[in-house]
Design an enzyme around this catalytic site. Sequence first.
Site, PDB file in Angstrom:
ATOM      1  N   SER A 111       0.975  -1.141   0.227  1.00  0.00           N
ATOM      2  CA  SER A 111      -0.136  -0.018   0.061  1.00  0.00           C
ATOM      3  C   SER A 111       0.763   1.160   0.027  1.00  0.00           C
ATOM      4  O   SER A 111       1.628   1.408   0.919  1.00  0.00           O
ATOM      5  CB  SER A 111      -0.959   0.087   1.369  1.00  0.00           C
ATOM      6  OG  SER A 111      -1.831  -1.190   1.174  1.00  0.00           O
ATOM      7  N   HIS A 116       5.394  12.085  -8.919  1.00  0.00           N
ATOM      8  CA  HIS A 116       6.477  12.401  -9.631  1.00  0.00           C
ATOM      9  C   HIS A 116       6.062  13.492 -10.604  1.00  0.00           C
ATOM     10  O   HIS A 116       4.800  13.281 -11.311  1.00  0.00           O
ATOM     11  CB  HIS A 116       7.235  11.278 -10.421  1.00  0.00           C
ATOM     12  CG  HIS A 116       7.605  10.226  -9.371  1.00  0.00           C
ATOM     13  ND1 HIS A 116       8.661  10.121  -8.456  1.00  0.00           N
ATOM     14  CD2 HIS A 116       6.937   9.001  -9.311  1.00  0.00           C
ATOM     15  CE1 HIS A 116       8.744   9.054  -7.860  1.00  0.00           C
ATOM     16  NE2 HIS A 116       7.759   8.231  -8.391  1.00  0.00           N
ATOM     17  N   CYS A 139      -3.924  -2.362  -0.619  1.00  0.00           N
ATOM     18  CA  CYS A 139      -4.217  -3.708  -0.487  1.00  0.00           C
ATOM     19  C   CYS A 139      -5.005  -4.085   0.668  1.00  0.00           C
ATOM     20  O   CYS A 139      -4.950  -3.341   1.671  1.00  0.00           O
ATOM     21  CB  CYS A 139      -3.017  -4.457  -0.030  1.00  0.00           C
ATOM     22  SG  CYS A 139      -3.336  -6.417  -0.037  1.00  0.00           S
TER      23      CYS A 139
END
Length: 264
Positions: A111, A116, A139
């Site tokens: 997780s 970026h 998850c």
Amino acid sequence: MNDTPHVKLHGFNNLTKSLSFNMYDICYTKTPKEREAYISYIDDVYNAERLTNILKHVADIIGAHVLNIAKQDYVPQGASVTMLVSEGPVVEVPQAEAPLPEAVVLSLDKSHITVHTYPEYHPSDGISTFRADIDVVTCGEISPLKALDYLIQSFEADIMIIDYRVRGFTRDIHGYKLFIDHDITSIQNYIPEDIREKYDMIDVNIYQENIFHTKCKLRQFDLDNYLFGHTKDALSKQEVEETTAKLKREMDEIFYGKNMPSGF
């Protein structure tokens, strides 16, 4: 968006849900000085600190607990932030020489939220672009789609490319495998109507593989919104036409993912 009744699971929900959100901002800079000013402006507006605050809010929206944050501003431009999150509350693990429990390692590994940024420009055409890539991977029962509306409004992008996929499986109490735990026919199901009305959208979905892909391009075009350091009043009629054509071509190339001939 999900009216499906809850299914009682056997053990932990092992489904991994991945949301990839790519946004583009396009700008026309008439001179090298304007281009440098635009990149400096983008670097300032989307610095690592502000991106961190955006990701923290994403974590709040999806109900995740932040475990660790790494952030960096780059020279000459760009920034990145990586955030590890967990579905449950943070639990202090006692110091021990033995390895950490496997469940803790999985929680850390699977997780995370990352962003970026990529400012760039055409070497001679006056076009500058800014791209931000955001990935939200969870998850368990956490759904990254809950944060999509907030991400769209945070960046107000000219173009968005969004991917969502579900991997793995979990089991109900009878051992029956569940490869997805919520209803979805399109990523557009999770985009508010007022935002959908602003964009032209294309879907490419592979339902049997739980892969969903949506492209979005802003419908309304106002040249003044794409000029940095001046307005269209400072341009001649021919310059307005040429600049408009350059910007629309750039947007179409990004939207369709291919280079196009001049005059398209």
